[in-house]
Write an enzyme that holds these catalytic residues in place. Structure first.
Site, PDB file in Angstrom:
ATOM      1  CG  ASP A 100      -1.694  -1.258   1.443  1.00 12.45           C
ATOM      2  OD1 ASP A 100      -2.132  -1.849   0.449  1.00 12.45           O
ATOM      3  OD2 ASP A 100      -1.877  -1.656   2.617  1.00 12.45           O
ATOM      4  CD  GLU A 117      -8.976  -2.938  -0.809  1.00 10.48           C
ATOM      5  OE1 GLU A 117      -9.443  -3.027   0.342  1.00 10.48           O
ATOM      6  OE2 GLU A 117      -8.213  -3.799  -1.289  1.00 10.48           O
TER       7      GLU A 117
END
Ligand code: FUB
Length: 385
Positions: free
Chosen positions: A68, A284
């Site tokens: 991420d 997301e």
């Protein structure tokens, strides 16, 4: 995407809820500030099944697991704020429990190393060590998921999601005088915050906007009524998909300045993407960047594994779906950031190469991102053809 690649992705990808991969463990040593080269061999590298020829780029970090990646230029250096994946031994498959991260490390790269070939072949990356630990966040109980960072007037802000003591994802802020931390967490999460994957965008007028949200393990589907309901509620397949959220931040960047708004993602006929449109709808991993006066909202489509993008004329949207930034990578999740460094654009992303495909043990990577003449983004495929 070719069929075998698709099958590989599906086979290797234990869903956020799943544990499709075996349980080969590798211990990630904790580090003080260290400089590592992505080509350096490490315990993690040798523990994993590797095939260097399969990918366009090597992991940027190989001594711990990272995912991420949110990248920014601060103080004339490129800083990366990733999740720090660990194998905490959790075997439960529910609600992304295997993503059981307990701290954040900050990394940085010299701007001179921001070249496609250098990034893909092993740029020198500095690990500044643990910048924020779960035990130092008063309100958080577990799962330090994808963070992001911002700077204002020489102060640095780390935005991060974590579950509170009731098991509800909230978004917190921690501050520091240095982009590399250590960061001190605020005593409470941002008032009115929920779900996961905060991403901050600073507009040209100095306003900061926080984008956030994620379905499935990210709990966005439990907030449709405006407050938390301990039950998953998804739109019917012919109804608009759940939307990510955006709120302008207060001047001190510690709170929302307004109630979060829906970020509308439309098809090219101007209709909201539907819940059944899993190749295009938001899942997301929101990110916003601005190129030639246009706002580019990019995000993961989750169970179809794309990073998609949509463009609009305001930081609030609406955004019209345009195409794909990144094709599916090795592992179930995909998550990215886009940053401009001295006029060139770069895509930071992750895959699960380093663990041989375990979806909760990932590594960050980067490559150059090209905007075409017409403003469209040239799709990146992280696999070598
Ligand atoms: O790293 C945990 C979660 O996996 C992130 O919050 C999601 O974006 C996905 O990458």
């Amino acid at each position: 995407m070719n069929k075998s690649k698709n099958l590989l992705v599906l086979a290797l990808g234990a869903a956020l809820f799943g544990s499709g991969c075996g349980d080969k463990t590798a211990t990630a040593p904790s580090t003080a500030e260290t400089t590592s080269s992505a080509v350096a061999s490490s315990a993690l590298m040798s523990a994993a099944t590797r095939d260097d020829d399969k990918f366009i780029g090597k992991p940027l970090v190989s001594h711990i697991y990272t995912a991420d990646p949110s990248a920014h230029v601060f103080n004339d250096r490129v800083y990366i704020y990733p999740s720090n994946d660990i194998d905490s031994g959790i075997t439960s498959t529910g609600e992304g429990d295997k993503f059981d991260m307990k701290d954040y490390h900050v990394f940085s790269i010299d701007k001179k190393a921001m070249e496609k070939s250098s990034l893909e072949n092993g740029a020198e990356v500095t690990d500044h060590g643990a910048a924020l630990k779960l035990e130092d966040i008063p309100w958080a109980s577990r799962q330090l998921w994808a963070p992001d960072a911002a700077e204002k007037e020489g102060k640095f802000f780390l935005f991060f999601p974590a579950k509170d003591t009731d098991g509800i994802f909230r978004i917190g802020v921690a501050t520091s005088d240095s982009p590399s931390g250590p960061f001190a967490a605020e005593p409470e999460p941002i008032k009115g915050s929920f779900s996961i994957d905060p991403a901050v965008f600073k507009d040209d007028d100095g306003s900061h906007y926080l984008y956030f949200g994620g379905i499935w393990g990210g709990q966005l589907q439990r907030w449709s009524s405006g407050s938390y309901v301990d039950e998953d509620k998804y739109p019917a397949s012919n109804e608009p998909a759940l939307t990510p959220k955006v709120a302008r931040l207060s001047g001190d960047l510690l709170q929302f300045a307004e109630a979060p708004r829906d970020v509308q993602i439309l098809d090219n006929a101007g209709n909201p993407l539907l819940g059944s449109d899993s190749n295009r709808r938001f899942f997301e991993g929101a990110w916003l960047h601005k190129f030639n006066g246009k706002y580019y909202f990019s995000y993961s489509t989750g169970d179809t594994h794309y990073i998609a993008y949509a463009t609009g004329d305001s930081p609030y949207g609406p955004f019209t779906h345009q195409g794909i930034v990144l094709m599916p990578v090795m592992g179930w999740t995909t998550h990215h950031s886009i940053v401009e460094v001295d006029g060139k654009w770069f895509l930071f992303y992750h895959d699960s190469e380093i663990s041989g495909g375990k979806t909760y043990l990932r590594n960050i990577k980067a490559t150059e991102l090209i905007h075409n003449e017409d403003g469209s983004i040239r799709t990146v495929d992280a696999y070598l053809n």
